[in-house]
Design a protein around this motif. Sequence first.
Motif, PDB file in Angstrom:
ATOM      1  N   LYS A   1      16.783  -3.002  -0.482  1.00  0.00           N
ATOM      2  CA  LYS A   1      17.149  -2.486  -1.965  1.00  0.00           C
ATOM      3  C   LYS A   1      16.400  -1.310  -2.335  1.00  0.00           C
ATOM      4  N   LEU A   2      14.908  -1.198  -2.413  1.00  0.00           N
ATOM      5  CA  LEU A   2      14.042  -0.498  -2.883  1.00  0.00           C
ATOM      6  C   LEU A   2      14.228   0.989  -1.970  1.00  0.00           C
ATOM      7  N   ILE A   3      14.760   0.747  -0.762  1.00  0.00           N
ATOM      8  CA  ILE A   3      14.972   2.264   0.069  1.00  0.00           C
ATOM      9  C   ILE A   3      16.230   2.684  -0.453  1.00  0.00           C
ATOM     10  N   ASP A   4      17.153   1.907  -0.798  1.00  0.00           N
ATOM     11  CA  ASP A   4      18.588   2.434  -1.277  1.00  0.00           C
ATOM     12  C   ASP A   4      18.245   3.148  -2.453  1.00  0.00           C
ATOM     13  N   LYS A   9       6.813   0.441   8.607  1.00  0.00           N
ATOM     14  CA  LYS A   9       6.124   0.601   7.549  1.00  0.00           C
ATOM     15  C   LYS A   9       7.012   1.111   6.439  1.00  0.00           C
ATOM     16  N   PHE A  10       6.495   0.838   5.103  1.00  0.00           N
ATOM     17  CA  PHE A  10       7.434   1.251   4.017  1.00  0.00           C
ATOM     18  C   PHE A  10       6.541   1.865   2.948  1.00  0.00           C
ATOM     19  N   PRO A  11       6.220   3.220   3.211  1.00  0.00           N
ATOM     20  CA  PRO A  11       5.404   4.101   2.313  1.00  0.00           C
ATOM     21  C   PRO A  11       6.379   4.431   1.197  1.00  0.00           C
ATOM     22  N   THR A  12       5.710   4.816  -0.011  1.00  0.00           N
ATOM     23  CA  THR A  12       6.315   5.419  -1.063  1.00  0.00           C
ATOM     24  C   THR A  12       6.991   6.803  -0.953  1.00  0.00           C
ATOM     25  N   GLU A  13       8.414   6.626  -1.470  1.00  0.00           N
ATOM     26  CA  GLU A  13       9.128   8.048  -1.633  1.00  0.00           C
ATOM     27  C   GLU A  13       9.224   8.570  -2.672  1.00  0.00           C
ATOM     28  N   ASN A  14       9.525   7.722  -3.676  1.00  0.00           N
ATOM     29  CA  ASN A  14       9.553   8.066  -5.113  1.00  0.00           C
ATOM     30  C   ASN A  14       8.257   7.261  -6.049  1.00  0.00           C
ATOM     31  N   ALA A  15       7.324   7.929  -6.419  1.00  0.00           N
ATOM     32  CA  ALA A  15       6.257   6.973  -6.810  1.00  0.00           C
ATOM     33  C   ALA A  15       6.585   6.501  -8.484  1.00  0.00           C
ATOM     34  N   LYS A  16       7.440   7.463  -9.098  1.00  0.00           N
ATOM     35  CA  LYS A  16       7.368   7.412 -10.470  1.00  0.00           C
ATOM     36  C   LYS A  16       7.618   5.885 -11.088  1.00  0.00           C
ATOM     37  N   PRO A  17       8.268   5.061 -10.418  1.00  0.00           N
ATOM     38  CA  PRO A  17       8.874   3.779 -11.045  1.00  0.00           C
ATOM     39  C   PRO A  17       7.540   2.956 -10.926  1.00  0.00           C
ATOM     40  N   GLU A  18       6.896   2.798  -9.823  1.00  0.00           N
ATOM     41  CA  GLU A  18       5.847   1.992  -9.624  1.00  0.00           C
ATOM     42  C   GLU A  18       4.534   2.683 -10.567  1.00  0.00           C
ATOM     43  N   ASP A  50       0.997  -1.227  -0.067  1.00  0.00           N
ATOM     44  CA  ASP A  50       0.029   0.124   0.000  1.00  0.00           C
ATOM     45  C   ASP A  50       1.075   1.420   0.007  1.00  0.00           C
ATOM     46  N   ASP A  51       0.644   2.159  -1.031  1.00  0.00           N
ATOM     47  CA  ASP A  51       1.707   3.245  -1.143  1.00  0.00           C
ATOM     48  C   ASP A  51       1.806   4.156   0.021  1.00  0.00           C
ATOM     49  N   GLU A  52       0.569   4.431   0.569  1.00  0.00           N
ATOM     50  CA  GLU A  52       0.489   5.275   1.865  1.00  0.00           C
ATOM     51  C   GLU A  52       0.819   4.786   2.815  1.00  0.00           C
ATOM     52  N   LYS A  53       0.045   3.635   3.041  1.00  0.00           N
ATOM     53  CA  LYS A  53       0.327   3.033   4.616  1.00  0.00           C
ATOM     54  C   LYS A  53       1.444   2.256   4.696  1.00  0.00           C
ATOM     55  N   GLY A  54       2.187   2.044   3.739  1.00  0.00           N
ATOM     56  CA  GLY A  54       3.416   1.239   3.661  1.00  0.00           C
ATOM     57  C   GLY A  54       3.339  -0.060   4.135  1.00  0.00           C
ATOM     58  N   GLY A  99      15.761   4.747  -3.288  1.00  0.00           N
ATOM     59  CA  GLY A  99      15.068   5.796  -2.936  1.00  0.00           C
ATOM     60  C   GLY A  99      13.553   5.834  -3.363  1.00  0.00           C
ATOM     61  N   ILE A 100      13.195   4.472  -3.723  1.00  0.00           N
ATOM     62  CA  ILE A 100      11.756   4.405  -4.061  1.00  0.00           C
ATOM     63  C   ILE A 100      10.951   4.257  -2.970  1.00  0.00           C
ATOM     64  N   LEU A 101      11.408   3.611  -1.767  1.00  0.00           N
ATOM     65  CA  LEU A 101      10.350   3.612  -0.543  1.00  0.00           C
ATOM     66  C   LEU A 101      11.326   4.125   0.565  1.00  0.00           C
ATOM     67  N   LYS A 102      10.513   4.319   1.498  1.00  0.00           N
ATOM     68  CA  LYS A 102      11.279   4.929   2.743  1.00  0.00           C
ATOM     69  C   LYS A 102      10.811   4.088   4.115  1.00  0.00           C
ATOM     70  N   LYS A 103      11.652   3.900   5.074  1.00  0.00           N
ATOM     71  CA  LYS A 103      11.223   3.237   6.278  1.00  0.00           C
ATOM     72  C   LYS A 103      10.673   4.332   7.334  1.00  0.00           C
ATOM     73  N   GLU A 104       9.605   3.807   8.013  1.00  0.00           N
ATOM     74  CA  GLU A 104       8.893   4.515   8.951  1.00  0.00           C
ATOM     75  C   GLU A 104       8.428   3.709   9.982  1.00  0.00           C
ATOM     76  N   GLU A 105       8.729   4.079  11.298  1.00  0.00           N
ATOM     77  CA  GLU A 105       8.258   3.253  12.649  1.00  0.00           C
ATOM     78  C   GLU A 105       6.945   3.835  13.244  1.00  0.00           C
TER      79      GLU A 105
END
Length: 227
Positions: free
Chosen positions: A103-106, A125-134, A15-19, A108-114
Amino acid sequence: MNLNLVDQLTLLALDDEKGSFIADSFSFAYGLAGAVILELSLQERIEVEGKKIKVKSKETCGDALLDYFLDKIKHSKKQRSIQTWVEIIGEKFSYIKDETLAKLIDEGILKKEEKKILWIFSVDKFPTENAKPENLLRKRLNDILINDCEVDMNETMLISLIDMCELNQEVYGKERAKEYKKKIKGIIEKGQLSSSIGKAVKEIHEALMAVIVVLITTSAVTTTISS
């Protein structure tokens, strides 16, 4: 940015927003195992011989996760069936998921949030950081359905994995997934007959889908009985 089948399936299952992951854990675990095997076959590192997987090329893939499993297959004491490898790789679900997320965090596509649950428990949680690839990936997949675009090997395999993991509604939308249900099945069946897809990849894909369906069904029945 080169995303393989494992990366793509992971992105689409989030889920892009909830991660958090949308996919059912059983089907997604085996789906990721299937993605690993299919990607190795697409990169011509493995092939099928007598319904068993063997290494075709010992050259590394340049991807830590894929090379880890290629090494496992390479150093196996005996050639094993596709079903056995799906089970072995599927048991490494947490490892595959964690490595792919990292890998996806490295990238820059995802970010990690606690996130805190009840102000006590912490959940990553792993919401989207850069939505372009997806977004590009989703657009391409939807274009294939709506505009009858030509489908390459990778896209056929991904569409098949999406269907197997019951992610069609997530990827195409509820109404479109329902409307194009027959077309999705048709794309998968046509892909299996296509001359552009290598014989080895076809054999692995056909066997893999049959095995995964059995494993998911067996897991679901076992869960029902135990509960």
